[in-house]
Structure formats: C-alpha cells, structure tokens
Design a protein around this motif. Structure first.
Motif, mmCIF file in Angstrom:
data_model
loop_
_atom_site.group_PDB
_atom_site.id
_atom_site.type_symbol
_atom_site.label_atom_id
_atom_site.label_comp_id
_atom_site.label_asym_id
_atom_site.label_seq_id
_atom_site.Cartn_x
_atom_site.Cartn_y
_atom_site.Cartn_z
ATOM 1 N N ASP A 110 0.820 -1.210 0.000
ATOM 2 C CA ASP A 110 0.000 0.000 0.000
ATOM 3 C C ASP A 110 0.854 1.261 0.000
ATOM 4 O OD1 ASP A 110 -2.507 -1.172 -0.004
ATOM 5 O OD2 ASP A 110 -2.513 -1.429 2.167
ATOM 6 N N GLY A 111 2.165 1.095 -0.021
ATOM 7 C CA GLY A 111 3.050 2.249 0.130
ATOM 8 C C GLY A 111 3.373 2.928 -1.186
ATOM 9 N N LEU A 112 4.148 3.981 -1.056
ATOM 10 C CA LEU A 112 4.551 4.776 -2.215
ATOM 11 C C LEU A 112 5.926 4.311 -2.677
ATOM 12 C CD1 LEU A 112 4.184 7.363 -4.015
ATOM 13 C CD2 LEU A 112 5.480 8.570 -2.257
ATOM 14 N N GLU A 115 7.887 3.643 0.717
ATOM 15 C CA GLU A 115 7.550 4.409 1.918
ATOM 16 C C GLU A 115 6.254 3.851 2.491
ATOM 17 O OE1 GLU A 115 7.434 9.076 3.270
ATOM 18 O OE2 GLU A 115 8.151 8.502 1.305
ATOM 19 N N CYS A 116 6.302 3.441 3.735
ATOM 20 C CA CYS A 116 5.123 2.878 4.395
ATOM 21 C C CYS A 116 4.009 3.929 4.443
ATOM 22 C CB CYS A 116 5.494 2.428 5.804
ATOM 23 S SG CYS A 116 4.075 1.875 6.749
ATOM 24 N N PRO A 117 2.786 3.545 4.096
ATOM 25 C CA PRO A 117 1.709 4.545 4.044
ATOM 26 C C PRO A 117 1.272 5.020 5.413
ATOM 27 C CG PRO A 117 0.793 2.370 3.671
ATOM 28 C CD PRO A 117 2.299 2.198 3.723
ATOM 29 N N LYS A 118 1.628 4.275 6.455
ATOM 30 C CA LYS A 118 1.056 4.579 7.763
ATOM 31 C C LYS A 118 1.862 5.639 8.502
ATOM 32 C CE LYS A 118 -2.175 3.422 10.675
ATOM 33 N NZ LYS A 118 -3.556 3.205 10.368
ATOM 34 N N TRP A 120 -0.858 12.060 11.522
ATOM 35 C CA TRP A 120 -1.952 11.220 11.039
ATOM 36 C C TRP A 120 -2.949 11.016 12.154
ATOM 37 C CZ3 TRP A 120 1.965 9.003 13.686
ATOM 38 C CH2 TRP A 120 1.639 7.975 14.562
ATOM 39 N N SER A 123 -8.507 7.173 7.378
ATOM 40 C CA SER A 123 -7.217 7.714 7.784
ATOM 41 C C SER A 123 -7.167 9.180 7.394
ATOM 42 C CB SER A 123 -6.076 6.987 7.059
ATOM 43 O OG SER A 123 -5.707 5.844 7.762
ATOM 44 N N GLN A 182 -4.325 12.281 7.068
ATOM 45 C CA GLN A 182 -2.915 12.656 7.151
ATOM 46 C C GLN A 182 -2.766 14.078 6.626
ATOM 47 O OE1 GLN A 182 0.199 10.079 5.812
ATOM 48 N NE2 GLN A 182 -0.839 8.200 6.464
ATOM 49 N N ALA A 217 -6.596 4.045 4.198
ATOM 50 C CA ALA A 217 -5.227 4.258 4.663
ATOM 51 C C ALA A 217 -4.190 4.236 3.542
ATOM 52 C CB ALA A 217 -4.875 3.209 5.721
ATOM 53 N N GLY A 218 -4.267 3.248 2.656
ATOM 54 C CA GLY A 218 -3.235 3.113 1.626
ATOM 55 C C GLY A 218 -3.164 4.321 0.694
ATOM 56 N N GLY A 272 -2.024 7.464 2.530
ATOM 57 C CA GLY A 272 -0.600 7.433 2.822
ATOM 58 C C GLY A 272 0.241 7.703 1.587
ATOM 59 N N ARG A 273 -0.115 7.046 0.484
ATOM 60 C CA ARG A 273 0.665 7.260 -0.744
ATOM 61 C C ARG A 273 0.610 8.712 -1.185
ATOM 62 N NH1 ARG A 273 -1.346 2.214 -2.043
ATOM 63 N NH2 ARG A 273 -3.071 3.035 -3.269
ATOM 64 N N ARG A 285 2.645 10.935 1.322
ATOM 65 C CA ARG A 285 4.090 10.667 1.197
ATOM 66 C C ARG A 285 4.651 11.382 -0.028
ATOM 67 N NH1 ARG A 285 2.822 9.258 4.978
ATOM 68 N NH2 ARG A 285 3.995 11.125 5.290
ATOM 69 N N LEU A 286 3.894 11.297 -1.117
ATOM 70 C CA LEU A 286 4.354 11.896 -2.370
ATOM 71 C C LEU A 286 4.375 13.419 -2.263
ATOM 72 C CD1 LEU A 286 5.230 11.414 -5.214
ATOM 73 C CD2 LEU A 286 2.849 11.077 -5.874
ATOM 74 N N GLU A 304 4.791 15.174 0.348
ATOM 75 C CA GLU A 304 5.916 15.581 1.189
ATOM 76 C C GLU A 304 7.185 15.693 0.353
ATOM 77 O OE1 GLU A 304 6.698 13.030 4.487
ATOM 78 O OE2 GLU A 304 8.176 14.406 5.318
#
Lengths: 103, 396
Positions: free
Chosen positions: A53-55, A62-65, B307, B314, B316, B357-358, B361-362, B365-366, B368
């Motif tokens: 599920d990460g990027l 990168e862990c999504p959590k 988060w 979720s 964030q 969540a997935g 999060g993705r 993260r991106l 950021e």
C-alpha cells in the motif's frame, strides 16, 4: 529453495508494487520505473502495515502509515520510525512470469 | 567523555538518547517522571489493539543508556550544571536536553476537575476503566484527541457526545472540507456533536452548557489541547514564550541546554517560530538534538506531518494548512479527498488527505517529497485522480 510464481509480468506495471501471499506469509514485489524487479518482506517492521500500500519512488518504498522508508534493493530502513531492516528475496523473470525464491 | 542528561522519556527524549548512543556516546542519563518504560503515546486515544493492548514500548535499543524511571526533575542549576531531582539528588551534566513534553489543559469552568484528561497511559487506563458499554460519555473538544477518543468509546458501546466551543471540528490543523467529512463519518456511527457550545459546569453525572442544556454524563473527558511543560526552563530563566525558545538547531538561550518535542518552540527555517505537537516532529527533533548536542551542525528541516485513524478513515496532513491558500481538491476513492495547497508561486506548500489508509498514505508521502523538492505541479494535474505525480519529483 523453490521458485514461486507471483504473477505475469504485465500484471505488475512499471513503477508499482503488489502484495504476494504464500504459505501464510506475505511479501511485497516491486517493478521499478526502470523495469527492475525486487522483492522484500511484505510488512513494515514498525507496525505491521503492508508495504504494497506504500509509495514506490525509484528504489524506495515508503510505508503509508507512519512514513518509514526502506531501500527495496537491500531492505535497509532509511528513515524513522522503523529501526529494523526488511529481508530481501531473489526475484526473476521466467517465461513472462515474475517468480520469487522463498524458503 | 561528555555527560548528557535528558529530561523526559517521550518520543523526543528517547530518540535523542538513541541518536547519542548510536554516535558512540557512553554517558547518557534519561530522567523519566513516569514509573514505567518509555511507551508510544499515539495508541492511547485509539481503540486498543486486541493483540498488543494500549501499552506499546518505543521500539528503540536503549542498551547503554541509563534510564531512570520515576525521577522527577525539580530544578536546573545552570551555573553548577546540575539537575536537581525531587529527592534532592543532583545529577551533573555537560549537555542537557529538555524533552518535558506538554500537559493537557484543564477545564476552567466550575467542576472542571471532574473531567478526565488523556495524556499518559494511566490516563488512558482510567478512561477505559469507566467506559462501560451503554454509559454516557461527554467529550469536551473536537480536536484530534477528542475525535479519536469519540470513536474509541463509541466502538466500546458508549453513547458519545462531543461538545465543541468552535463552529467546527479540527479547526486548528485540518481543512474544513476534510473535517466535515470526518464528522459525518462519526455521525453515521451515532456520535452526537454540539458545536458552538460553551461549558457552564461539570456536575456530578452531567455537563451543563451555557444555553441551559444539561447532558447526562457518566464519563467526562476534557480534550481541549495542551500547554508546553516549561516550568523547569522558566525557573532556570531560559527564554520561553509558548514553549522553550530554541533556534533551528534546538539550542536554548543557554548554550549547554537544548530542548526538543512538544515543549520546544522552534525557529523552523521554513515556518518561523512554531511549537509542533506531533509524534513525528518530536522524533525528528529528538534525533536532531542528539546530533547538535554533540556539536554537529544541523537544522530542523523536516516538514510537519501527522496522522489520525478514526473508524475506517485515515487522515494525514503534511506541511501547515492555511485556509487562505489557493487549494486544489482531488477525489481519492469514495469518500476520500485530498486538498493540495499552493504557495503564491504555484509550488506545493501543504496537503491534507482523508480516506482509506493506503491511498491517503501514498498521496501524502508523495506530496511531502514534492514540497521538499519545491515541485510545481499544474492544478489540473493535481485535480486529476488518475494523474501520477511521481514524474514531478524529477522535474527541475
């Protein structure tokens, strides 16, 4: 150490990651934008969140959590919070299918 | 050998100790006022993990660190470079890190002391001990802790009412459109909300509002924010103003004393003076303090990020959201949503996402990474749920 089929190559687009479960265990299988294949343990070493599920950016997942980062080539934990590295697993392309070697 | 003393064993203090240890330092003392081993605070407001419970140790190797539990620091003698404990014992230091965290605000209204607070594992246990299914809970404050606790108590079968003085939830750090969707999710689960509600008093078995409403309550929790724990620093005449003032390398006005985490008001190169209250910032500051206390160069460059998990959603946020900024919305599944905020030059400045969540999060993260690189992405691309933003990481 058997080679296990994950999926046909065309089911894993470039720059993506997928989850693979086998025998009660789980892995993350990566195909980079540059068309290289890698495989690591599936769960983040911090909170057991699945990395599929990460990027995926270049060689980093990168862990999504909680935003832990690992190098998919070595499994190295690159950023807080995880302190424990992932295990990495051999991957190959065989007859158009992605296979991983697990024990 | 330099002797390091760290006051506080939360995320900032522990990460600092681990960072010093990893750099080969051998004289490290951590003073914890709490009698139990350092633990993670984020799980305390969330439903207990059935496998691991509420209390999760911070997963860091502290071998070689002298961890003194149940030790309250009472004073700092800057001239003698000692920390005095409540027992009168004096601990000498060459470098001191204040990682004293923050304290929950208490309700100022009559009977306000009847309300429970949530900061420590003991606080969490006290709340859970009174959380009988069918009981009526009133949570004062619709911030992150209040909302997480609302979901946690509702899952346990309580009737939950959230009372908030402001007109909406999460007013400080979360954009309105996301906060509204999150509140809708709570309402769908049966949580009641009263906005614009001023507290008159907390009575035995009830909360009374200024408009005369009386809310029966078996359990009242105040979640109205925190104050930085600056007493030690102020008594030692260190500069403080809503937190212990530190530069971008986390130095206080005394070159031998540093501060990190919720107690520190940092001069952040990107944002100016800010006191961050988040798990990641506490950890990042702790790690940085571990380096700068050793005399290494370093500045706090990490972006703020936090988060929350409530129900199946979720949340964030990365960067600091500002309702005045130009914003672009992108759908993220259903009912997911990302709000991208742009600075005046069109660069990405912040983002908030709510949803599964997935994908959340993705996306965050991106963003950021895009903010760190100063990337400029056309608004039409940001708004397109199918558009992959990763190529913009490589653009000049």
């Amino acid at each position: 150490m058997p080679w296990i089929t994950v999926c046909p190559l065309d089911e894993l687009p470039r720059g993506s990651v997928r989850r693979f479960d086998h025998g009660g265990r789980t892995w993350a299988v990566y195909r980079t934008a540059t068309d290289e294949l890698f495989c690591t343990d599936g769960l983040c070493t911090h909170e057991a969140v699945h990395l599929a599920d990460g990027l995926l950016v270049d060689y980093e997942i990168e862990c999504p959590k909680h935003a832990g980062v690992f190098d998919i080539r070595t499994g190295e934990a690159l950023r807080l919070p995880p302190c424990v590295d992932l295990e990495t697993w051999p991957v190959r392309l065989h007859d158009g299918r992605i296979e991983i070697e697990i024990d | 050998m330099t002797r390091y003393v760290i006051v506080g064993a939360g995320e900032a203090g522990i990460r600092a100790a681990a960072s010093l240890r990893a750099a080969g330092e051998r004289e490290i003392v951590v003073l914890s006022a709490e009698p139990i081993a350092p633990y993670e605070r984020p799980p305390l407001s969330k439903p207990p993990d059935p496998d691991r419970g509420l209390l999760r140790p911070i997963g860091v190797d502290l071998s070689g660190v002298e961890l003194r539990l149940g030790c309250s620091a009472r004073a700092i003698d800057r001239r003698a470079r000692t920390v005095e404990l409540a027992t009168g014992e004096r601990i000498p230091y060459d470098r001191l890190l204040l990682a004293t965290g923050a304290k929950q605000r208490r309700l100022a209204c009559p009977g306000g002391d009847r309300a429970l607070l949530l900061r420590s594992s003991d606080d969490a246990r006290a709340i859970h001990a009174r959380a009988e299914p069918g009981a009526r809970a009133v949570i004062v404050g619709a911030g992150l802790i209040g909302l997480e606790l609302a979901a946690t108590l509702r899952v346990r079968g309580l009737e939950v009412c959230v009372v908030e003085l402001a007109a909406r939830a999460l007013g400080r750090a979360v954009p309105a459109e996301l906060a509204e969707r999150l509140v809708e999710r709570h309402r769908a689960e049966g949580v009641l909300f009263l906005f614009g509600a001023r507290l008159e008093a907390v009575e035995a078995g009830a909360v009374r509002l200024a408009d005369g409403t009386r809310l029966p309550a078996d359990l009242v929790v105040a979640a109205i924010g925190v104050e930085p724990a600056t007493e030690l620093a102020e008594a030692a005449d260190l500069a403080c103003a809503n937190g212990i003032l530190v530069d971008s390398s986390l130095r206080t006005s005394d070159p031998a004393i540093f501060a990190a985490g919720d107690c520190a008001a940092v001069d952040h190169p990107r944002y100016g003076r800010v006191r961050f209250e988040s798990w990641r910032m506490a950890g990042e500051q702790g790690r940085l303090a571990g380096r700068t206390m050793r005399g290494e160069a370093g500045e706090l460059t990490a972006l703020p990020w936090f988060w929350s998990d409530q129900w199946d959603l979720s949340l964030q946020v990365v960067g600091r959201c500002d309702p005045q900024r130009q914003a672009v919305l992108r759908a993220l599944g259903s009912p997911g949503l990302v709000r991208f905020e742009l600075d005046p030059t069109g660069g990405l400045a912040a983002a908030a996402a709510l949803g599964p969540a997935g994908p959340v999060g993705r996306a965050i993260r991106l963003v950021e990474r895009l903010i760190e690189r100063g990337a400029v992405v056309p608004p039409s691309t940001l708004a397109d749920p199918e558009a992959d933003l990763r190529p913009f990481l490589r653009a000049p």
